[in-house]
Design an enzyme around this catalytic site. Structure first.
Site, PDB file in Angstrom:
ATOM      1  N   GLY A  11      74.392 -29.625  52.227  1.00  0.00           N
ATOM      2  CA  GLY A  11      73.272 -29.972  52.109  1.00  0.00           C
ATOM      3  C   GLY A  11      72.212 -29.775  53.094  1.00  0.00           C
ATOM      4  N   ARG A  72      77.133 -24.177  49.328  1.00  0.00           N
ATOM      5  CA  ARG A  72      77.997 -25.151  48.676  1.00  0.00           C
ATOM      6  C   ARG A  72      78.906 -23.179  48.096  1.00  0.00           C
ATOM      7  NH1 ARG A  72      76.661 -29.954  48.873  1.00  0.00           N
ATOM      8  NH2 ARG A  72      74.541 -30.450  48.781  1.00  0.00           N
ATOM      9  N   ASP A 103      80.764 -35.078  54.047  1.00  0.00           N
ATOM     10  CA  ASP A 103      81.900 -34.749  53.331  1.00  0.00           C
ATOM     11  C   ASP A 103      83.089 -34.077  52.719  1.00  0.00           C
ATOM     12  OD1 ASP A 103      80.712 -35.729  51.067  1.00  0.00           O
ATOM     13  OD2 ASP A 103      81.972 -36.874  50.969  1.00  0.00           O
ATOM     14  N   THR A 125      74.155 -35.073  56.752  1.00  0.00           N
ATOM     15  CA  THR A 125      74.055 -35.551  55.716  1.00  0.00           C
ATOM     16  C   THR A 125      72.640 -36.835  55.611  1.00  0.00           C
ATOM     17  OG1 THR A 125      73.895 -36.313  53.832  1.00  0.00           O
ATOM     18  CG2 THR A 125      76.065 -36.741  55.602  1.00  0.00           C
ATOM     19  N   ASP A 127      72.103 -38.564  53.561  1.00  0.00           N
ATOM     20  CA  ASP A 127      72.672 -39.495  52.586  1.00  0.00           C
ATOM     21  C   ASP A 127      73.628 -40.366  53.340  1.00  0.00           C
ATOM     22  OD1 ASP A 127      71.818 -38.906  50.166  1.00  0.00           O
ATOM     23  OD2 ASP A 127      73.879 -37.299  50.205  1.00  0.00           O
ATOM     24  N   ASP A 129      76.125 -40.652  54.473  1.00  0.00           N
ATOM     25  CA  ASP A 129      77.622 -41.607  53.299  1.00  0.00           C
ATOM     26  C   ASP A 129      78.525 -40.814  54.049  1.00  0.00           C
ATOM     27  OD1 ASP A 129      76.838 -39.046  52.508  1.00  0.00           O
ATOM     28  OD2 ASP A 129      77.787 -39.917  50.332  1.00  0.00           O
ATOM     29  N   ARG A 171      73.305 -40.061  45.365  1.00  0.00           N
ATOM     30  CA  ARG A 171      74.178 -39.785  43.904  1.00  0.00           C
ATOM     31  C   ARG A 171      74.926 -40.813  44.019  1.00  0.00           C
ATOM     32  NH1 ARG A 171      73.077 -34.380  44.477  1.00  0.00           N
ATOM     33  NH2 ARG A 171      75.327 -34.371  45.070  1.00  0.00           N
TER      34      ARG A 171
END
Length: 319
Positions: A11, A72, A103, A125, A127, A129, A171
């Site tokens: 992303g 992707r 990741d 990213t 996120d 995360d 998500r």
């Protein structure tokens, strides 16, 4: 080492362009030939390499997204696609590949490293995360985008005396929802890591209304539930008529914040220094206020979770 390649994968995130710019210009400053790879690992497989000069990254730092494009790649996970990627890198005589992404991108870089292709990963990213690092490029911009949107939504929610349900990205990780919820003073925050009791949430919303509060904000990470489903449950339990906003891709776009451009520039420069020092196959990580180069195996072992103390604080401040 004489030749670097850089790609963005997964992303897109605001600040990626600042990172590309830093890699290219720092690399050229130290005498490297630098190549950009278009469309991530897909571009490696297809040989989409292009020489990057000083002017190739002029005027990109203020833009969101990534000037190298991203994708992707399912092909990269296959033996045939992976072999093609290695062949392309070796034919171009790339000494090290710098990967900017999340990741999944780091997993791909680690696989290349195991096949004797030196790599360095820069975490990017929205996120926030990724394992091994406390910060990823793009997170600050996404937070500020959500905060600005919620401040606008709040005006309408107050005017109509409504509950506003705001669904944000996340998500499997609720960092955006938690930090944005804390920043905007949300009355409730739903996270995938911390299942919510809807009865308790609705009880709190009704108590707030009884105290004279004319509106409430409910922040929902997409992995914790769909905004419209949450709104339906609130309506069923309270009789309120919640309004739902799904922010979606707006969180990824827009000009990067100062912090993301600074972090992108610093991380990109450190990635080049790491290659020069021979410390390849590492993640450029932000840990305890410092940038460090962490071996992949150490990074993967350091999983990041939600700070439950901040979640508790947000709940206390929302009473």
């Amino acid at each position: 080492m004489k030749r670097l390649a850089v790609l963005t994968s997964g992303g897109d995130a605001p600040g990626m362009n600042a990172c590309i710019r830093a890699v290219v210009r720092k690399g050229i400053y130290h005498g490297f030939d630098v190549f950009g790879v278009e469309r991530g690992y897909e571009g490696v497989i297809d040989g989409l390499f292009r020489p990057m000069g000083l002017n190739s990254v002029a005027g990109i730092i203020q833009h969101g997204g990534t000037m190298l494009k991203t994708a992707r790649s399912e092909r990269f996970t296959t033996e045939e696609g992976f072999a093609a990627a290695i062949r392309q890198l070796r034919e171009l005589a790339v000494d090290a590949l710098i990967v900017i992404g999340g990741d999944g991108s780091m997993a791909g870089a680690a696989r290349l490293a195991a096949a004797k292709v030196p790599t360095v990963v820069i975490p990017a990213t929205i996120d926030n995360d990724m394992p091994g690092t406390e910060y990823t490029i793009g997170f600050d911009t996404a937070l500020n985008t959500v905060l600005e949107a919620v401040n606008r939504i709040r005006d309408t929610a107050a005017s109509h005396e409504r509950v506003a349900v705001v669904e944000v990205m996340g998500r499997s990780a609720g960092h955006i929802a938690l930090m944005a919820g804390l920043a905007c003073g949300a009355e409730a925050i739903l996270l995938p890591e911390h299942p919510a009791d809807m009865d308790d949430i609705c009880k709190g919303l009704k108590q707030s209304h009884q105290r004279g509060k004319l509106y409430s904000i409910v922040m929902v990470a997409e992995g914790a539930g769909k905004g419209f489903d949450v709104a339906a449950q609130i309506a069923e339990r309270t009789g309120f008529k919640p309004h739902v906003t799904v922010l979606g891709y707006i969180q990824r776009g827009g000009s990067p914040s100062a912090f993301d451009n600074i972090m992108g520039s610093r991380m990109g420069a450190l990635a080049v220094d790491t290659v020069i020092q021979g410390n390849v196959n590492r993640l450029i990580a932000y840990q305890q206020g410092q940038l460090v180069a962490v071996p992949y195996e150490q990074a993967f072992a350091n999983k990041r979770g939600i700070d439950l103390a901040l979640y508790e604080l947000a709940s206390i401040l929302a009473i």
